[in-house]
Design a protein around this motif. Structure first.
Motif, PDB file in Angstrom:
ATOM      1  N   VAL A 147       3.343   2.869   2.572  1.00 44.84           N
ATOM      2  CA  VAL A 147       2.836   2.906   3.913  1.00 44.84           C
ATOM      3  C   VAL A 147       3.027   1.563   4.520  1.00 44.84           C
ATOM      4  O   VAL A 147       3.323   1.512   5.641  1.00 44.84           O
ATOM      5  CB  VAL A 147       1.331   3.075   3.542  1.00 44.84           C
TER       6      VAL A 147
ATOM      7  N   CYS B 122      -2.693   0.330  -4.152  1.00 44.42           N
ATOM      8  CA  CYS B 122      -2.022  -0.714  -3.847  1.00 44.42           C
ATOM      9  C   CYS B 122      -1.250  -1.144  -5.168  1.00 44.42           C
ATOM     10  O   CYS B 122      -1.506  -0.617  -6.322  1.00 44.42           O
ATOM     11  CB  CYS B 122      -3.021  -2.056  -3.653  1.00 44.42           C
TER      12      CYS B 122
ATOM     13  N   ARG C   2       0.759   5.679  -0.619  1.00 45.76           N
ATOM     14  CA  ARG C   2      -0.156   7.053  -0.532  1.00 45.76           C
ATOM     15  C   ARG C   2       0.704   7.880  -1.014  1.00 45.76           C
ATOM     16  O   ARG C   2       1.631   8.241  -0.910  1.00 45.76           O
ATOM     17  CB  ARG C   2      -0.592   7.073   0.802  1.00 45.76           C
TER      18      ARG C   2
ATOM     19  N   TRP D 129       0.833  -1.190   0.166  1.00 46.65           N
ATOM     20  CA  TRP D 129       0.171   0.123   0.018  1.00 46.65           C
ATOM     21  C   TRP D 129       0.747   1.342   0.017  1.00 46.65           C
ATOM     22  O   TRP D 129       1.972   1.419   0.580  1.00 46.65           O
ATOM     23  CB  TRP D 129      -1.003  -0.115   1.225  1.00 46.65           C
TER      24      TRP D 129
ATOM     25  N   TYR E 170      -4.669   6.541  -1.837  1.00 39.35           N
ATOM     26  CA  TYR E 170      -4.008   5.263  -1.362  1.00 39.35           C
ATOM     27  C   TYR E 170      -4.011   4.273  -2.512  1.00 39.35           C
ATOM     28  O   TYR E 170      -5.255   4.118  -3.443  1.00 39.35           O
ATOM     29  CB  TYR E 170      -4.815   4.659  -0.332  1.00 39.35           C
TER      30      TYR E 170
ATOM     31  N   ARG F 177       4.594  10.299  -3.621  1.00 38.13           N
ATOM     32  CA  ARG F 177       3.864   9.042  -3.272  1.00 38.13           C
ATOM     33  C   ARG F 177       4.955   8.225  -2.331  1.00 38.13           C
ATOM     34  O   ARG F 177       6.225   8.331  -2.501  1.00 38.13           O
ATOM     35  CB  ARG F 177       3.814   8.098  -4.573  1.00 38.13           C
TER      36      ARG F 177
ATOM     37  N   ASP G  78      -3.201  11.284   7.503  1.00 40.20           N
ATOM     38  CA  ASP G  78      -3.375  10.309   6.922  1.00 40.20           C
ATOM     39  C   ASP G  78      -4.080  10.462   5.312  1.00 40.20           C
ATOM     40  O   ASP G  78      -4.235   9.523   4.596  1.00 40.20           O
ATOM     41  CB  ASP G  78      -4.058   9.049   7.543  1.00 40.20           C
TER      42      ASP G  78
END
Length: 119
Positions: free
Chosen positions: A48, A96, A38, A36, A94, A45, A90
């Motif tokens: 995480v 993947c 973010r 992951w 996000y 980027r 946060d």
């Protein structure tokens, strides 16, 4: 080729929780690691959390340790990110991603899902 589809983002108040999912399809037998990442507005980027597809190796960025949990379900070809005690910092899109065997980079990416944490 591996195709990835994220889901589960949304708007939540600080202190709240969300669960992100990432469903993989295609050549899933080639998956070595999933992760992951973010990207917040105006920032690069960043990673995480990452997990080996076998599940024996997990790593988190320091800022989410103790709050986020990464997991995967091999039978469903799905990876999850459980996010607890969310903070405004946060807030990000996000993504993947998949790293294949013999590869040093994450080569396959999902479209991203927005997570917004209000104060």
């Amino acid at each position: 080729q591996v195709q990835l589809v994220e889901s589960g983002g949304g708007l939540v108040q600080a202190g709240g929780s969300l669960r992100l999912s990432c469903a993989a399809s295609g050549r899933t037998s080639s998956i070595y690691y999933m992760g992951w990442f973010r990207q917040a507005p105006g920032k690069e980027r960043m990673s995480v959390a990452v997990i080996s597809w076998g599940g024996s190796s997990i790593d988190y960025v320091d800022s989410v340790k103790g709050r986020f949990t990464i997991s995967r379900d091999k039978a469903k070809n799905t990876m999850y990110l459980f996010m607890n005690n969310l903070k405004p910092e946060d807030t990000a899109v996000y993504y993947c991603a998949v790293r294949g065997f013999g590869r040093r980079t994450y080569d396959y990416w999902g479209q991203g899902t927005q997570v917004t944490v209000s104060s």
